[in-house]
Design a protein around this motif. Sequence first.
Motif, short mmCIF file in Angstrom:
data_model
loop_
_atom_site.label_atom_id
_atom_site.label_comp_id
_atom_site.label_asym_id
_atom_site.label_seq_id
_atom_site.Cartn_x
_atom_site.Cartn_y
_atom_site.Cartn_z
N PRO A 55 0.83 -1.20 0.00
CA PRO A 55 0.00 0.00 0.00
C PRO A 55 0.86 1.26 0.00
CG PRO A 55 -0.78 -1.57 1.63
CD PRO A 55 0.54 -2.07 1.12
N ALA A 56 0.40 2.27 -0.68
CA ALA A 56 1.17 3.51 -0.81
C ALA A 56 1.58 4.08 0.54
CB ALA A 56 0.37 4.54 -1.61
N LYS A 57 0.74 3.93 1.55
CA LYS A 57 1.09 4.47 2.86
C LYS A 57 2.33 3.79 3.44
CE LYS A 57 -1.92 1.36 5.31
NZ LYS A 57 -3.12 1.10 6.01
N ASP A 58 2.56 2.52 3.08
CA ASP A 58 3.73 1.81 3.58
C ASP A 58 5.00 2.17 2.81
OD1 ASP A 58 2.12 -1.36 4.40
OD2 ASP A 58 2.16 0.57 5.41
N SER A 59 4.88 2.91 1.73
CA SER A 59 6.06 3.26 0.96
C SER A 59 6.81 4.42 1.59
CB SER A 59 5.68 3.59 -0.48
OG SER A 59 4.91 4.77 -0.52
N GLN A 60 6.18 5.09 2.54
CA GLN A 60 6.85 6.17 3.22
C GLN A 60 7.91 5.60 4.17
OE1 GLN A 60 6.20 9.28 2.30
NE2 GLN A 60 4.81 8.28 0.86
N PRO A 61 9.01 6.28 4.36
CA PRO A 61 10.06 5.74 5.24
C PRO A 61 9.60 5.66 6.69
CG PRO A 61 10.82 7.70 4.05
CD PRO A 61 9.37 7.52 3.76
N THR A 62 9.13 4.50 7.07
CA THR A 62 8.69 4.25 8.43
C THR A 62 9.65 3.22 9.02
OG1 THR A 62 6.41 4.58 7.77
CG2 THR A 62 6.77 3.45 9.86
N GLU A 63 10.22 3.53 10.15
CA GLU A 63 11.18 2.60 10.74
C GLU A 63 10.49 1.65 11.70
OE1 GLU A 63 14.40 4.76 12.42
OE2 GLU A 63 15.19 5.30 10.46
N VAL A 64 10.96 0.42 11.72
CA VAL A 64 10.46 -0.61 12.61
C VAL A 64 11.65 -1.10 13.41
CG1 VAL A 64 9.46 -2.91 12.74
CG2 VAL A 64 8.67 -1.30 11.01
N SER A 65 11.50 -1.21 14.71
CA SER A 65 12.61 -1.68 15.54
C SER A 65 12.65 -3.18 15.58
CB SER A 65 12.47 -1.14 16.97
OG SER A 65 12.64 0.25 16.96
N VAL A 66 13.78 -3.71 15.25
CA VAL A 66 14.08 -5.12 15.39
C VAL A 66 15.27 -5.12 16.34
CG1 VAL A 66 14.86 -7.18 14.14
CG2 VAL A 66 13.34 -5.55 13.04
N PRO A 67 15.40 -6.10 17.24
CA PRO A 67 16.48 -6.04 18.21
C PRO A 67 17.82 -5.61 17.58
CG PRO A 67 15.18 -7.99 18.56
CD PRO A 67 14.65 -7.33 17.32
N TRP B 266 8.40 -18.56 -13.52
CA TRP B 266 7.64 -17.94 -12.46
C TRP B 266 8.22 -16.56 -12.19
CZ3 TRP B 266 6.38 -21.76 -7.90
CH2 TRP B 266 5.64 -22.84 -8.39
N THR B 267 7.36 -15.61 -11.86
CA THR B 267 7.84 -14.26 -11.62
C THR B 267 7.30 -13.71 -10.31
OG1 THR B 267 5.96 -13.29 -12.82
CG2 THR B 267 7.98 -13.73 -14.10
N LEU B 268 8.05 -12.77 -9.76
CA LEU B 268 7.63 -12.01 -8.58
C LEU B 268 7.67 -10.55 -8.96
CD1 LEU B 268 6.99 -11.51 -5.56
CD2 LEU B 268 9.46 -11.60 -5.15
N THR B 269 6.54 -9.88 -8.78
CA THR B 269 6.44 -8.45 -9.06
C THR B 269 5.97 -7.77 -7.78
OG1 THR B 269 5.84 -8.90 -11.35
CG2 THR B 269 5.35 -6.69 -10.51
N GLN B 270 6.71 -6.76 -7.34
CA GLN B 270 6.30 -5.99 -6.17
C GLN B 270 5.95 -4.59 -6.62
OE1 GLN B 270 8.05 -6.72 -2.35
NE2 GLN B 270 9.53 -8.16 -3.24
N LEU B 271 4.75 -4.17 -6.25
CA LEU B 271 4.20 -2.89 -6.68
C LEU B 271 3.84 -2.03 -5.49
CD1 LEU B 271 1.56 -4.36 -9.14
CD2 LEU B 271 3.79 -3.45 -9.76
N ILE B 272 3.70 -0.75 -5.73
CA ILE B 272 3.14 0.17 -4.75
C ILE B 272 1.80 0.62 -5.31
CG2 ILE B 272 3.36 2.41 -3.61
CD1 ILE B 272 6.40 2.04 -3.80
N GLY B 273 0.74 0.48 -4.52
CA GLY B 273 -0.58 0.90 -4.99
C GLY B 273 -1.66 0.37 -4.08
N GLU B 274 -2.87 0.36 -4.60
CA GLU B 274 -4.02 -0.18 -3.88
C GLU B 274 -4.10 -1.67 -4.17
OE1 GLU B 274 -6.13 1.23 -1.68
OE2 GLU B 274 -4.80 2.96 -1.78
N PRO B 275 -4.01 -2.55 -3.16
CA PRO B 275 -3.94 -3.99 -3.41
C PRO B 275 -5.07 -4.56 -4.26
CG PRO B 275 -3.30 -3.52 -1.16
CD PRO B 275 -3.81 -2.23 -1.74
#
Length: 168
Positions: free
Chosen positions: A53-65, A92-101
């Motif tokens: 989703p477009a909202k997840d494309s913004q630089p949001t940091e997630v803490s991992v140990p 077989w292909t994998l395509t990753q997009l930014i948009g409305e699922p």
Amino acid sequence: MDQSLSAKETSARFHGSVVVGLTTTPASRAAFRWASDYARRTGARLSVVCVHPAKDSQPTEVSVPDVKLDWSAQARRTIDLEFSSSHPESGWTLTQLIGEPGPELVRAAENAQLLVIGRHHMAPHRPGSPVAAYCAETATVPVVIVPAPQDAHLGPSATASTVLQANR
């Protein structure tokens, strides 16, 4: 990572394949396993599509140990790992997009054999999520909705034999 695909790019990239939506959820992973098995048994080409989703494309940091990762970069790596660990067949292909699922998955499946998506924990007579409902109502190809592993006792919304009959 691609932005939204144009109609021409979609037609060429996914024509005649089995399109499966893949995210990091258990339901989506179950759908990916079902679609992988189906593609192997039938010899179909598998097109795996992950729509961030477009909202997840913004630089949001997630803490991992002891590590901080950009969320979208972490999600892309998780999807890449899920795809590569399935031992994909040639073609077989994998395509990753930014948009409305929902709209992106339906667009990807426009000229496909079928669209496979996961169903989250809901009643068996409901698609399970807004994305699943959108795909089931809007897609022009058969849609297989696979239950999350915890919903397995409810039975799949469509089995391989049901889909094969629908495609005859």
